[in-house]
Design an enzyme around this catalytic site. Structure first.
Site, PDB file in Angstrom:
ATOM      1  N   GLU A 120     -59.963  29.223 -69.709  1.00  0.00           N
ATOM      2  CA  GLU A 120     -60.538  30.266 -68.869  1.00  0.00           C
ATOM      3  C   GLU A 120     -59.734  30.278 -67.572  1.00  0.00           C
ATOM      4  O   GLU A 120     -59.564  29.236 -66.945  1.00  0.00           O
ATOM      5  CB  GLU A 120     -62.010  29.947 -68.580  1.00  0.00           C
ATOM      6  CG  GLU A 120     -62.689  31.078 -67.864  1.00  0.00           C
ATOM      7  CD  GLU A 120     -64.142  30.801 -67.519  1.00  0.00           C
ATOM      8  OE1 GLU A 120     -64.729  29.838 -68.041  1.00  0.00           O
ATOM      9  OE2 GLU A 120     -64.677  31.570 -66.696  1.00  0.00           O
TER      10      GLU A 120
ATOM     11  N   LYS B 227     -63.836  21.362 -63.233  1.00  0.00           N
ATOM     12  CA  LYS B 227     -63.119  22.358 -62.428  1.00  0.00           C
ATOM     13  C   LYS B 227     -63.864  22.663 -61.136  1.00  0.00           C
ATOM     14  O   LYS B 227     -63.246  22.922 -60.112  1.00  0.00           O
ATOM     15  CB  LYS B 227     -62.912  23.642 -63.234  1.00  0.00           C
ATOM     16  CG  LYS B 227     -61.732  23.522 -64.187  1.00  0.00           C
ATOM     17  CD  LYS B 227     -61.309  24.878 -64.706  1.00  0.00           C
ATOM     18  CE  LYS B 227     -61.887  25.109 -66.068  1.00  0.00           C
ATOM     19  NZ  LYS B 227     -61.397  26.329 -66.716  1.00  0.00           N
TER      20      LYS B 227
ATOM     21  N   ARG C 154     -64.170  15.144 -75.267  1.00  0.00           N
ATOM     22  CA  ARG C 154     -63.276  15.492 -74.165  1.00  0.00           C
ATOM     23  C   ARG C 154     -62.734  14.232 -73.514  1.00  0.00           C
ATOM     24  O   ARG C 154     -63.307  13.153 -73.632  1.00  0.00           O
ATOM     25  CB  ARG C 154     -63.971  16.387 -73.152  1.00  0.00           C
ATOM     26  CG  ARG C 154     -65.146  15.785 -72.443  1.00  0.00           C
ATOM     27  CD  ARG C 154     -65.629  16.670 -71.281  1.00  0.00           C
ATOM     28  NE  ARG C 154     -65.769  18.063 -71.634  1.00  0.00           N
ATOM     29  CZ  ARG C 154     -65.170  19.075 -70.976  1.00  0.00           C
ATOM     30  NH1 ARG C 154     -64.407  18.836 -69.942  1.00  0.00           N
ATOM     31  NH2 ARG C 154     -65.364  20.306 -71.336  1.00  0.00           N
TER      32      ARG C 154
END
Ligand code: ATP
Ligand code: MG
Length: 573
Positions: free
Chosen positions: A47, A282, A272
């Site tokens: 994204e 983020k 992850r």
């Protein structure tokens, strides 16, 4: 590997070579059964709302790596469904970073926004099937109606609108007739499902915000949950690899594809990457930048690819790291040491050796003639004979590290002390004969004699000189700023804070230490931004973009030895 610490830190590396990870096992099974006609087609779907970090690198290496391994393809697709947080700045940076890591999407660059029209048509199809409806509840009300893990949800009062009314309202949503947040399009699934994602999830929201690619064309935007699986389907992705938090979303993605009856990729979830002493969210990375806790996205302390690159990491080292840590189905945290070892190993092979003094102490060789200069041969890289040698100037006046001299040496101190002898790397053995102090008693200069018979060889009389130290010739040295880094956070888990505090409380106030004037051997005057070196005994360093024509700035990428060994020693003590 003889270093125990290294072993312990890299247990994740022990997967025997050639053994397939669980994703490869799935792919090979699919290849055997011909499930996707023998194709392997993956994608990396960032994204564009931030810069890529080392966790993304894991996903990039995995997706592009699998395509490479199985002769398949990997797309780069921007999941740009949320215009309020996204920006072209990020799109460009992400492309550059993926290329820098060494991967190529060839002509397969896609944007979810390119599919807005097709997604809209599919939404119409679901409405026509009676499987989606326009809902007038607010976001808060939707949450309230959704129920909890222990309580079923309640149906929205708008759930049973007619297909006609839904079609009409949805078209008018698109046409811009309604204000932000006043209506949504929702899938009509099951308000009692034990999986909250299945309780009539939102597919479209109204957002009168221009998009960085579609401009003002749209004022309704698809949610990630609605867009993602269909985008994978449009691109005929075979294995849609994502992180574990989407495991609960898979039934929803399957539901959409099955209701629509379109091409159905296989979603596979993996754990992850988490790393000690840093953050990967983020939101937090953005906060660190925005509030000035670091100097920017490319601050060498950041876990971003830009930060690591500026710090001196090579793409090879990052790829090797990602390969080593492998993929798993359970979340875990990798020790930062594993990442550091990867760059250490690569730089050990490729980085030319140089001499530099960070905390200088002046040495005068009282028996070496004033004005005499010798150019002594020094090896560029003992790991790489092809790297050859260079000549390093030697003179009566030298810089050594303050640390390499002790007035009161502890036992087993093999460096310089009054009366003691040490070898200067690539040069002579010298003996300290005098110590000069300022009026506050601080050592400012030491006087030494040198043994002319010890150039590149042991003393002929058989005496042992144990210590070897580095040096630079003072009249020839060039000065530079050197930036030394430590972990950005004080604790392995930065989120480990007392109630009421945030991860920011764990910021390491000493994560950056600036040495304003280090002295370097003169060959380094030719160093260019990005060049990497080993400064003997001090670590690996690279030239920072802050360097100017008349002043070099270096970053320390990593120290020479595994800090893990030190930590273990401390724990044992
Ligand atoms: P956001 O919360 O903004 O979605 P994100 O970290 O998921 O953040 P994306 O840009 O959506 O960021 O991620 C792109 C791809 O990288 C996704 O497939 C995601 O699963 C993967 N990814 C992100 N963080 C990690 C991580 N720490 N380890 C492995 N893969 C990751
Ligand atoms: Mg994401």
């Amino acid at each position: 590997m003889t270093d125990e610490g290294h072993e312990a830190a890299t247990s994740a590396e022990k997967e025997p070579a050639g053994r397939l990870n669980f994703i490869e096992q799935i792919i090979e099974e699919d290849l055997k059964t011909g499930r996707f006609g023998g194709r392997v087609h993956t994608r990396f779907p960032p994204e564009p709302n931030g810069y890529l970090h080392i966790g993304h690198a894991k996903s990039i290496c995995l997706n592009f790596g699998l395509a490479q391994k199985y002769g398949g393809k990997c797309n780069l697709r921007f999941d740009d469904t949320n215009p309020s947080k996204e920006d072209v700045e990020y799109v460009e940076a992400i492309m550059e970073d993926v290329r820098w890591l060494g991967f190529d999407w060839e002509d397969r660059l896609y944007f979810a926004s390119d599919y807005f029209e097709r997604l809209y048509e599919l939404a119409i199809r679901l409405i026509e099937k009676g499987k989606a409806y326009v809902c007038d509840l607010t976001a808060d009300q939707i949450r309230e109606y959704r129920g909890t893990l222990t309580e079923p949800g309640r149906p929205s009062p708008y759930r049973n609108r007619s297909v006609q009314e839904n079609l009409d309202l949805f078209r008018r949503m698109r046409a811009g007739e309604f204000p932000d947040g006043s209506r949504t399009l929702r899938a009509k699934i099951d308000m009692a499902s034990p999986n909250l994602n299945m309780r009539d999830p939102v597919m479209y929201r109204i957002l009168h915000v221009p998009h960085h690619r579609t401009g003002n064309k749209w004022c309704i935007y698809p949610t990630y949950d609605w867009a993602h699986g269909q985008c994978d389907s449009f691109e005929e992705i075979t294995h849609s690899i994502c992180t574990l938090e989407f495991e609960n979303h898979r039934p929803l993605y399957d539901w959409f594809l099955d209701e629509l009856g379109i091409y159905h990729p296989q979603q596979i979830e993996f754990a992850r990457l988490n790393l000690t002493y840093t953050v990967m969210s983020k939101r937090k990375l953005l906060e660190l930048v925005r509030d000035g806790h670091v100097r920017g996205w490319d601050d060498p302390r950041m876990p971003t690819l830009r930060g690591l690159r500026r710090r001196g990491y090579t793409p090879e080292a990052i790829r090797r790291f990602c390969e080593r840590i492998g993929v798993a189905k359970f979340n875990s945290t990798i020790d930062m040491v594993v990442l550091e070892n990867s760059i250490r190993e690569h730089l050990n092979q490729i980085a030319p050796r140089r001499m530099a003094v960070l905390r200088p102490l002046r040495v005068v060789l009282v028996d070496y003639p004033e004005g005499k200069v010798e150019y002594l041969e020094a090896q560029n890289n003992p790991e790489d004979p092809a790297a050859g040698t260079r000549r390093v100037p030697f003179s009566r006046y030298l810089w050594i590290e303050q640390d390499d001299f002790r007035e009161d040496p502890p036992k087993n101190y093999f460096r310089l002390a009054p009366g003691a002898e040490v070898r200067l790397r690539y040069a002579y053995c010298i003996r300290c004969v005098d110590v000069i102090k300022d009026n506050q008693g601080r050592v400012v200069e030491i006087h030494c004699t040198h043994d002319p018979q010890t150039l590149h060889q042991n003393p002929p009389d058989g005496r042992r000189v144990k210590g070897i130290i580095h040096w630079v010739s003072a009249p020839h040295a060039i000065s530079a700023e050197v930036r030394l880094y430590d972990h950005l956070f004080l604790k392995p888990d930065p989120d480990d804070v007392p109630a009421g505090q945030t991860y920011l409380a764990n910021l390491n106030p000493n994560s950056l230490q600036v040495v304003p004037e280090a002295w370097l051997e003169p060959s380094l005057s030719e160093a260019r931004v990005g060049d990497r070196f080993q400064f003997e005994r001090l670590g690996y360093f690279c030239v920072d973009p802050d360097s100017s024509a008349d002043r070099l700035v270096f970053n320390r990428t990593v120290t020479l030895r595994d800090t893990w060994a030190k930590i273990e020693k401390k724990q044992m003590a």
